[in-house]
Design a protein around this motif. Structure first.
Motif: not given
Ligand SMILES: Nc1nc2c(ncn2[C@@H]2O[C@H](COP(=O)(O)OP(=O)(O)OP(=O)(O)O)[C@@H](O)[C@H]2O)c(=O)[nH]1
Ligand SMILES: [Mg+2]
Length: 300
Positions: A29-31, A189-193, A250-263, A268-272
């Motif tokens: 029941g978790e991602r 680890f989850f950020v990584n994944e 890379l920007k696209k990857v970054g913004s997609q990843a940031r949204k999921d990491i925030e969820a 709120k997440v700042f991702l570089q």
């Protein structure tokens, strides 16, 4: 309070891309595990823990079984093999496209395993009843002692019943992990994944398979998590593809990843993101170790 407590290990194994991670997430029941349509998405053994008042189920998602071609895959294969040894219940996952011919040895190991085996036939949303019955018959010959569960992990069909059967079979035992935990992996680890998932989704051919992600900074304050991560690839040409024209890919990857990491962290997440070349890291033992892969074979 003094009720009997049950606990056990349920290991999820099978060929690549059959939906092991989708099933693990549905059960927990978790991602927890990342999911993509590409084979070899999962590279580690990842635990997902489900706690009830009087039970604890410790699931392990594992990489799809494959014949290793390079050291990274050796380590992946080792995760799958180890999962055969320490399970109370083995979930051997197959789907309606998969075949047991692909990995006869592994199926044989499952058949000979001392664990209770559940055969999960996933993705039944894709076929009709007749075809399913034929599949069930085929698998009955391969794994005669296994209880069979036709499910659709994606549509959450049959998962509840599988869960009930798992809990029923758990041995009496105190919990193995803190009962508030849902995984054994650290936050990084989850950020990584999540970043790796976006790379699998956005690039083709060998690029996603040549990539590893390392989180260099994870700083959390009251309002925001500051993360910086390095994407390692094997060659300069891959670095160019990863970054893309004007850095757009890379920007696209970054913004997609940031949204999921925030969820995931509900914050709120700042991702570089940075891209670096680490030549042939997939074949270098010391590099694999720093990325968290274990190797049992030291020579090739
Ligand atoms: N139609 C359908 N697709 C599914 C179902 N479960 C999973 N999938 C899809 O199958 C693909 C593989 O799913 P994963 O969960 O990543 O598979 P896996 O077995 O963990 O794959 P590896 O980690 O690469 O071994 C993804 O595109 C999923 O969306 C299902 O019940 N029905
Ligand atoms: Mg997976």
């Amino acid at each position: 309070m003094n009720n009997m407590h049950k606990a056990g290990f349920v290991n999820i194994v099978g060929n690549p891309n059959v939906g092991k991670s989708t099933l693990m997430n549905a059960l927990v029941g978790e991602r927890i595990s990342i999911i993509t349509s590409k084979a070899q998405t999962t590279r580690h053994r990842i635990m997902g823990i489900v706690n009830g008042d009087d039970f604890q189920v410790v699931y392990s998602d594992t990489p799809g079984v494959l014949k290793p071609n390079y050291k990274l895959q050796e380590s992946m294969r080792e995760f799958s093999n180890s999962a055969l040894k320490d399970a109370d219940i083995l979930l051997y996952v197959t789907d309606v496209i998969d075949s047991f011919e692909k990995n006869r040895d592994f199926v044989e190991n499952v058949r000979n395993s001392r664990s209770k085996v559940f055969l999960v036939i996933n993705k039944i949303d894709l076929i009709d009843e007749d075809k399913l019955l034929r599949l069930v018959d085929l698998w009955k010959e391969q794994l005669p002692d296994a209880q069979i569960f036709p499910i659709s992990a994606q549509e959450n069909f049959g998962v509840e019943q599988l869960l009930r059967s798992i809990v029923e079979l758990l041995p009496e035992s105190p919990p193995y992990f803190d009962k508030t935990a849902f995984t054994d992996k650290p936050e990084r680890f989850f950020v990584n994944e999540i970043i790796r998932e976006k790379i699998l989704l956005n690039y083709d051919k060998e690029v996603p398979y040549s990539v590893e992600v390392a989180v260099e900074e994870f700083k959390e304050d009251n309002s925001i998590i500051n993360i910086s991560a390095v994407i390692y690839c094997e060659r300069n040409s891959q670095k160019g593809i990863l970054i893309g024209k004007n850095g757009l890919a890379l920007k696209k990857v970054g913004s997609q990843a940031r949204k999921d990491i925030e969820a995931f962290f509900q914050k709120k997440v700042f991702l570089q993101l940075y891209v670096k070349v680490e030549k042939d890291w997939r074949s270098r033992e010391n590099k694999l170790r720093t990325f968290g892969y274990q190797l049992t074979h030291t020579h090739n």
